[in-house]
Write a protein that holds these residues in place. Structure first.
Motif, PDB file in Angstrom:
ATOM      1  N   THR A  87       0.826  -1.112  -0.007  1.00 13.93           N
ATOM      2  CA  THR A  87       0.057   0.052  -0.045  1.00 13.93           C
ATOM      3  C   THR A  87       0.776   1.195   0.042  1.00 13.93           C
ATOM      4  OG1 THR A  87      -0.184  -0.061   2.552  1.00 13.93           O
ATOM      5  CG2 THR A  87      -2.025  -0.985   1.129  1.00 13.93           C
ATOM      6  N   GLN A  88       2.190   1.199  -0.251  1.00  8.07           N
ATOM      7  CA  GLN A  88       3.039   2.459  -0.051  1.00  8.07           C
ATOM      8  C   GLN A  88       2.741   3.558  -1.092  1.00  8.07           C
ATOM      9  OE1 GLN A  88       7.185   1.538  -0.974  1.00  8.07           O
ATOM     10  NE2 GLN A  88       6.718   1.289  -3.158  1.00  8.07           N
ATOM     11  N   LYS A  89       2.091   3.539  -2.162  1.00  4.25           N
ATOM     12  CA  LYS A  89       1.764   4.267  -2.994  1.00  4.25           C
ATOM     13  C   LYS A  89       0.716   5.151  -2.283  1.00  4.25           C
ATOM     14  CE  LYS A  89      -1.278   3.539  -6.533  1.00  4.25           C
ATOM     15  NZ  LYS A  89      -1.722   2.950  -7.833  1.00  4.25           N
ATOM     16  N   TRP A  90      -0.232   4.864  -1.367  1.00  2.00           N
ATOM     17  CA  TRP A  90      -1.103   5.634  -0.624  1.00  2.00           C
ATOM     18  C   TRP A  90      -0.773   6.157   0.621  1.00  2.00           C
ATOM     19  CZ3 TRP A  90      -3.334   0.552  -2.081  1.00  2.00           C
ATOM     20  CH2 TRP A  90      -3.800   0.695  -3.689  1.00  2.00           C
ATOM     21  N   LEU A  91       0.659   5.762   0.993  1.00  2.00           N
ATOM     22  CA  LEU A  91       1.089   6.202   2.257  1.00  2.00           C
ATOM     23  C   LEU A  91       2.295   7.268   2.165  1.00  2.00           C
ATOM     24  CD1 LEU A  91       1.910   2.637   3.794  1.00  2.00           C
ATOM     25  CD2 LEU A  91       0.107   4.192   4.549  1.00  2.00           C
ATOM     26  N   PRO A  92       2.355   7.975   3.344  1.00  2.00           N
ATOM     27  CA  PRO A  92       3.189   9.423   3.263  1.00  2.00           C
ATOM     28  C   PRO A  92       4.465   8.902   2.841  1.00  2.00           C
ATOM     29  CG  PRO A  92       2.585   8.810   5.562  1.00  2.00           C
ATOM     30  CD  PRO A  92       1.893   7.899   4.790  1.00  2.00           C
ATOM     31  N   TYR A  93       5.472  10.047   2.694  1.00  2.00           N
ATOM     32  CA  TYR A  93       6.813  10.047   2.614  1.00  2.00           C
ATOM     33  C   TYR A  93       7.175   8.859   1.522  1.00  2.00           C
ATOM     34  CZ  TYR A  93       7.380  13.084   6.378  1.00  2.00           C
ATOM     35  OH  TYR A  93       7.551  14.047   7.312  1.00  2.00           O
ATOM     36  N   ASN A  94       6.537   9.424   0.286  1.00  2.00           N
ATOM     37  CA  ASN A  94       6.853   8.511  -0.906  1.00  2.00           C
ATOM     38  C   ASN A  94       7.081   9.630  -1.797  1.00  2.00           C
ATOM     39  OD1 ASN A  94       7.019   6.906  -3.179  1.00  2.00           O
ATOM     40  ND2 ASN A  94       5.017   6.015  -2.976  1.00  2.00           N
ATOM     41  N   PRO A  95       7.981  10.668  -1.923  1.00  2.00           N
ATOM     42  CA  PRO A  95       8.269  11.656  -2.867  1.00  2.00           C
ATOM     43  C   PRO A  95       8.339  11.309  -4.323  1.00  2.00           C
ATOM     44  CG  PRO A  95      10.337  11.466  -1.329  1.00  2.00           C
ATOM     45  CD  PRO A  95       9.469  10.507  -0.712  1.00  2.00           C
ATOM     46  N   GLN A  96       8.879  10.158  -4.621  1.00  2.00           N
ATOM     47  CA  GLN A  96       8.888   9.792  -6.011  1.00  2.00           C
ATOM     48  C   GLN A  96       7.848   9.200  -6.614  1.00  2.00           C
ATOM     49  OE1 GLN A  96      12.074  11.643  -4.829  1.00  2.00           O
ATOM     50  NE2 GLN A  96      11.980  10.958  -7.239  1.00  2.00           N
ATOM     51  N   GLY A  97       6.853   8.824  -5.839  1.00  2.00           N
ATOM     52  CA  GLY A  97       5.607   8.288  -6.235  1.00  2.00           C
ATOM     53  C   GLY A  97       5.643   7.060  -6.602  1.00  2.00           C
ATOM     54  N   LEU A  98       6.298   6.098  -5.807  1.00  2.00           N
ATOM     55  CA  LEU A  98       6.838   4.712  -6.191  1.00  2.00           C
ATOM     56  C   LEU A  98       5.492   4.108  -5.812  1.00  2.00           C
ATOM     57  CD1 LEU A  98      10.204   4.456  -4.895  1.00  2.00           C
ATOM     58  CD2 LEU A  98       9.625   4.596  -7.339  1.00  2.00           C
ATOM     59  N   ASP A  99       5.460   2.797  -7.168  1.00  2.00           N
ATOM     60  CA  ASP A  99       4.199   2.154  -6.961  1.00  2.00           C
ATOM     61  C   ASP A  99       4.144   1.254  -5.750  1.00  2.00           C
ATOM     62  OD1 ASP A  99       1.629   1.161  -7.842  1.00  2.00           O
ATOM     63  OD2 ASP A  99       2.308   0.842  -9.781  1.00  2.00           O
ATOM     64  N   ASN A 100       2.855   0.618  -5.438  1.00  2.00           N
ATOM     65  CA  ASN A 100       2.734  -0.573  -4.427  1.00  2.00           C
ATOM     66  C   ASN A 100       3.588  -1.763  -5.140  1.00  2.00           C
ATOM     67  OD1 ASN A 100       0.960   0.963  -3.074  1.00  2.00           O
ATOM     68  ND2 ASN A 100      -0.738   0.298  -4.331  1.00  2.00           N
ATOM     69  N   LEU A 101       3.973  -2.521  -4.184  1.00  2.00           N
ATOM     70  CA  LEU A 101       4.762  -3.831  -4.616  1.00  2.00           C
ATOM     71  C   LEU A 101       3.709  -4.904  -5.000  1.00  2.00           C
ATOM     72  CD1 LEU A 101       7.106  -2.140  -3.185  1.00  2.00           C
ATOM     73  CD2 LEU A 101       7.862  -4.306  -2.248  1.00  2.00           C
ATOM     74  N   SER A 102       4.163  -5.733  -5.952  1.00  2.00           N
ATOM     75  CA  SER A 102       3.538  -7.036  -6.125  1.00  2.00           C
ATOM     76  C   SER A 102       3.352  -7.985  -5.010  1.00  2.00           C
ATOM     77  CB  SER A 102       3.872  -7.759  -7.388  1.00  2.00           C
ATOM     78  OG  SER A 102       5.008  -8.272  -7.078  1.00  2.00           O
ATOM     79  N   TRP A 103       2.332  -8.978  -4.954  1.00  2.00           N
ATOM     80  CA  TRP A 103       1.940  -9.621  -3.832  1.00  2.00           C
ATOM     81  C   TRP A 103       3.126 -10.388  -3.897  1.00  2.00           C
ATOM     82  CZ3 TRP A 103       2.322 -14.788  -4.394  1.00  2.00           C
ATOM     83  CH2 TRP A 103       2.379 -15.344  -5.736  1.00  2.00           C
ATOM     84  N   HIS A 104       3.913 -11.142  -4.558  1.00  2.00           N
ATOM     85  CA  HIS A 104       5.034 -11.960  -4.593  1.00  2.00           C
ATOM     86  C   HIS A 104       6.015 -11.250  -4.099  1.00  2.00           C
ATOM     87  CE1 HIS A 104       6.615 -10.847  -8.734  1.00  2.00           C
ATOM     88  NE2 HIS A 104       4.984 -11.259  -9.036  1.00  2.00           N
ATOM     89  N   LEU A 105       6.612 -10.075  -4.639  1.00  2.00           N
ATOM     90  CA  LEU A 105       7.623  -9.331  -4.281  1.00  2.00           C
ATOM     91  C   LEU A 105       7.414  -8.832  -2.570  1.00  2.00           C
ATOM     92  CD1 LEU A 105      10.366  -8.128  -4.621  1.00  2.00           C
ATOM     93  CD2 LEU A 105       9.233  -6.127  -5.744  1.00  2.00           C
ATOM     94  N   SER A 129       9.664   3.426  -0.993  1.00  2.00           N
ATOM     95  CA  SER A 129       9.455   4.551  -0.481  1.00  2.00           C
ATOM     96  C   SER A 129      10.312   4.957   0.675  1.00  2.00           C
ATOM     97  CB  SER A 129       7.971   5.102  -0.438  1.00  2.00           C
ATOM     98  OG  SER A 129       7.525   4.483   0.633  1.00  2.00           O
ATOM     99  N   TYR A 130      10.542   6.221   1.017  1.00  2.00           N
ATOM    100  CA  TYR A 130      10.967   6.549   2.354  1.00  2.00           C
ATOM    101  C   TYR A 130      10.376   5.843   3.499  1.00  2.00           C
ATOM    102  CZ  TYR A 130      13.820  10.247  -0.069  1.00  2.00           C
ATOM    103  OH  TYR A 130      14.879  10.647  -0.794  1.00  2.00           O
ATOM    104  N   PHE A 131       9.093   5.853   3.545  1.00  2.00           N
ATOM    105  CA  PHE A 131       8.137   5.279   4.443  1.00  2.00           C
ATOM    106  C   PHE A 131       8.540   3.904   4.467  1.00  2.00           C
ATOM    107  CE2 PHE A 131       4.186   3.988   6.362  1.00  2.00           C
ATOM    108  CZ  PHE A 131       3.716   4.949   7.264  1.00  2.00           C
TER     109      PHE A 131
END
Lengths: 613, 195
Positions: A87-105, A129-131
């Motif tokens: 869920t990192q895409k929707w969490l704070p401290y993601n200045p590069q706007g990185l996507d959520n990880l796949s389930w397997h990763l 993300s930094y978070f």
């Protein structure tokens, strides 16, 4: 071999050995609740932690309950980390706007970090993300390190006890480890890293304007974002057009390429130094950046390299001394220390020699700097690679995949024998304990006496669990590695062909099953097959030894102590040390020699004859 | 069992706050106060613009500049933004590696005779793909090419290279090296301005 190199090696091992009694005694005091110089500040906090998390520090646990506490703590960590990563895409401290990880990763990464393996199927600066890095991965680097030490402390304590059913309190050991050991050492280690140039900021990546911009070819897309293709005649390997059954040339679609100017470079920064120190000290090894400590922002100078390398060995060396104090037998601990050091220095010697040989495949150009950094050179790259595998750390400052075959064999060997040359925090010593028990058992059988260890008689229970502790990870390595060699899903991830490709697979499962985390990084592991199988190997590699060690410790604590007699074999001296070394080498050689022959050993012969793949 | 689960959750939460929030925040404040330049990526500015980091290599292919070590990740750049750091990961019996290690091409580009020894760091890709350094020999190997392209004497360029040779740290740690980006910027500053 020059004076500077010898000086660095002597200083490295010398400092590690010199710090062993100091830090070992400090750790012993922390875990037995004796007063240290940190207690005036931290004791009130320790009490507050117990209060906030609902723990009765006086409660004693059986070995089964202690094991459950460890398993549940890890599982809670796994579940929360997996959710965070997905869920990192929707969490704070993601200045590069990185996507959520796949389930397997996310599955693979969450087990990997909560089990102290820190295998990474991803490249940090383009994935996390930094978070995710600070509130997710870094937290579990602290907790998995403290958890490993806690188990070792419980085992040492149990071996000293007699006729008692309990072995201590997991929460107390975990809390003390985190508070008095992991946090202070992480702070101490981070400061010189910042000074040397490791970033520490929450600002987004910096855009730099390239001094010399260049032009790259990119696929052309239309207004809707679909790739534009053109139809061209298909050609074979020799560049001849391929004709179909009707005699006409076969046409294939090819993307249209257009020029695009590249004028900027993104400088990936972040709170790296605080992450880095804990990663190095508590045998985690999961880097902030994709290439780990080879990245010039994660390891900027030779001094930071020396400091990070020292961080790999200090706690694992000191834990052997602490174990000696816990069981009340320092001579035995120093003997284990000597066996570990001899195997460690030996594997470094072989690797350094092999890496200094000419390689006819690359026209004998030397030094072999493929996959190495100029500021470290060959010796520091080899010393790091051997250290991070002898000790269950798994960080790298060079690409092991590009090492010479017999040099690359040594990290693999260090991992496969179970990472017992000081090994991971906690697990190095309790995995060594299995070999010790097997050695004592064999010696007892040879002279026809009931084997004893630290004044307790050994029976079938201890021998069975010791063998489970050794064979569990070995099976978790070899079985999935064998499947990967025949399944298309396993073979499609290789960078190198021939025996080196097999080495990539064997290394990956070896490190997962022994919770190391380093890699022959040519293997593209971020595919469902490798993410899942490596994740499962990591779980077995973490909990099979922990369960076996606690089972042995629990049974030993409940036994009565027998007085030493003239027939008792001493647990120190040359006879014991050499028997133990023999057991370690024979067990590992019987298990892995065939596999190692198929990988690095046959590759060495082919390389000398100039064969390429 | 239920109690162990609630204790696990409470422990995980508590340590997340302590080691995941408080610890990195305190360290960040400390770093920004004491080591602000390093903490923000050792950035290099020219004419008020950030042109790179002293710790990351950039691609240079023109004859006017010193070239860094080969990179398996185009020096972290790409048409879509950042490219993750990476080595080549080619093994010791890789046909691709044999092809990549092309000393002859490098000699030709540097206008050196066919028997000139080629420094290893210039033909082997670095571990990170971002190695900011080359060896002093790797820099000297390129002097005649750079000097010719800039219309400077080899002496002037050679003196500049000597200034940028860093000895092993503290006299014995690591290897001697030259920072390519810093050397190239100094070279630009030392050259006569373009008309």
């Amino acid at each position: 071999m020059n004076t500077n190199e010898i000086l660095q090696i002597v200083l490295f091992f010398g400092l590690g050995i010199a710090l062993t009694p100091l830090l070992g005694r400090f750790m012993f005091k922390v875990f037995t609740g004796e007063k240290t110089f940190l207690h005036p500040v931290l004791l009130p906090i320790e009490k507050l932690v117990y209060k906030l998390t609902g723990i009765n520090p006086g409660e004693e646990m059986s070995w089964v309950k202690y094991l459950w506490a460890g398993v549940i703590m890890t599982t809670v960590g796994f579940a929360s980390l997996m959710v965070l990563l997905m869920t990192q895409k929707w969490l704070p401290y993601n200045p590069q706007g990185l996507d959520n990880l796949s389930w397997h990763l996310a599955f693979n990464t969450a087990w990997s970090f909560t089990c102290n393996a820190d295998w990474q199927s991803y490249t940090g600066e383009t994935t996390m993300s930094y978070f995710s890095q600070t509130l997710g991965l870094s937290v579990h680097q602290f907790l998995s390190g403290a958890g490993g030490i806690a188990v070792l402390v419980a085992i040492g304590r149990a071996l000293k006890r007699a006729s008692v059913k309990t072995i201590g309190n997991f929460w107390v050991d975990l809390t003390r480890g985190t508070l008095y050991l992991v946090i202070p050492l992480s702070v101490l280690w981070a400061i010189p890293l910042m000074w040397q140039g490791v970033p520490q900021t929450w600002q987004p990546y910096v855009t730099a304007n390239l001094v010399e911009p260049y032009t790259a070819q990119v696929p052309k897309v239309d207004d809707k974002g679909n790739p534009v293709t053109t139809s061209v005649p298909k050609t074979d390997d020799k560049g001849q057009p391929v004709k179909g059954a009707d005699g006409k040339p076969v046409m294939v679609d090819q993307p249209v390429m257009v020029d695009q100017k590249v004028e900027t470079q993104l400088i990936p920064i972040g709170p790296v130094a605080s992450f880095e120190s804990c990663k190095q000290i508590f045998t985690n090894g999961g880097g902030w950046y994709g290439v780990n400590s080879a990245h010039p922002l994660e390891n900027p100078t030779p001094l930071s390299d020396f400091w990070e390398m020292l961080a790999i060995i200090v706690v694992p060396m000191a834990q052997v001394y602490m174990f000696g104090l816990l069981i009340g037998n320092k001579k035995h601990a120093w003997c284990l220390f000597a066996v570990m050091l001899a195997l460690y220095v030996g594997s470094f010697g072989v690797a350094w020699w092999a890496e200094s040989q000419p390689n006819p495949v690359v026209h004998n150009i030397s030094p072999l700097l493929e996959g190495k950094e100029q500021r470290f050179g060959v010796m520091n790259s080899v010393l790091w690679g051997v250290s991070c595998t002898a000790i269950d750390n798994g960080s790298v400052n060079s690409m092991h995949d590009s090492w010479m075959p017999l040099a690359g064999l040594m990290p693999m060997w260090n991992i496969l024998i179970g990472e017992i040359m000081f090994g991971g925090v906690g697990c190095g010593v309790y995995c060594m304990l299995f070999h010790v028990l097997i050695a004592v058992f064999l010696a007892g059988l040879m002279i026809g006496r009931t084997p004893e260890y630290l004044g307790k008689k050994l029976g079938a229970w201890e021998a069975t669990w010791a063998v489970i502790g050794v064979l569990g990870p070995n099976a978790a390595c070899l079985i999935p590695a064998a499947f990967s060699c025949v399944l298309p899903a396993g073979l499609s991830s290789l960078t190198n062909a021939g025996p080196h490709g097999f080495s990539e697979i064997l290394y990956a499962f070896g490190e997962a099953a022994n919770n190391n985390g380093s890699a022959f990084a040519g293997l593209n592991a971020n595919v469902p097959w490798y993410d899942v199988t490596l994740g499962l190997a990591i779980i077995i590699g973490r909990f099979a030894p922990i369960a076996a060690a606690l089972a042995i410790a629990g049974r030993m604590a409940a036994k009565k102590t027998v007085e030493a007699s003239p027939g008792t074999l001493p647990l120190y001296g040359w006879t014991f040390g050499l028997t133990l070394t023999g057991v370690i080498i024979i067990v590992a050689a019987l298990t892995f020699f065939p596999a190692l022959c198929l990988g690095p050993i046959v590759e060495h012969g082919l390389m000398l004859s100039g064969r390429v793949f | 069992m239920i109690k162990l689960i609630t204790q696990s959750i409470r422990q995980t939460l508590l340590w997340t706050v302590v080691t995941g929030v408080l610890y990195p925040l305190v360290m960040t404040v400390f770093a920004q106060l004491v080591f602000p330049a390093q903490a923000n990526g050792s950035l290099i500015q020219r004419d008020g613009k950030v042109v790179g980091s002293a710790l990351m290599a950039q691609q240079f292919t023109g004859d006017k500049y010193f070239w860094p070590r080969p990179s398996a990740c185009t020096y972290g750049t790409g048409p879509t933004g950042i490219a993750g750091s990476s080595g080549s990961n080619l093994g010791p019996t890789s046909a691709q590696l044999q092809k990549n290690v092309d000393a002859a091409a490098l000699r030709t580009a540097s206008k050196l005779p066919a028997d000139a020894p080629v420094p290893a760091d210039l033909v082997f890709a670095s571990a990170s793909g971002l190695d900011p350094h080359i060896s002093p020999e790797g820099a000297r190997f390129q002097i005649s090419r750079v000097a010719a392209a800039r219309g400077l004497s080899a002496d002037v360029v050679g003196k500049l290279v000597d200034q940028f040779v860093e000895a092993p740290q503290w006299g014995f740690l690591g290897e001697p090296r030259v920072n390519v980006l810093q050397l190239n910027l100094a070279l630009d500053a030392a050259s006569p301005k373009k008309p």
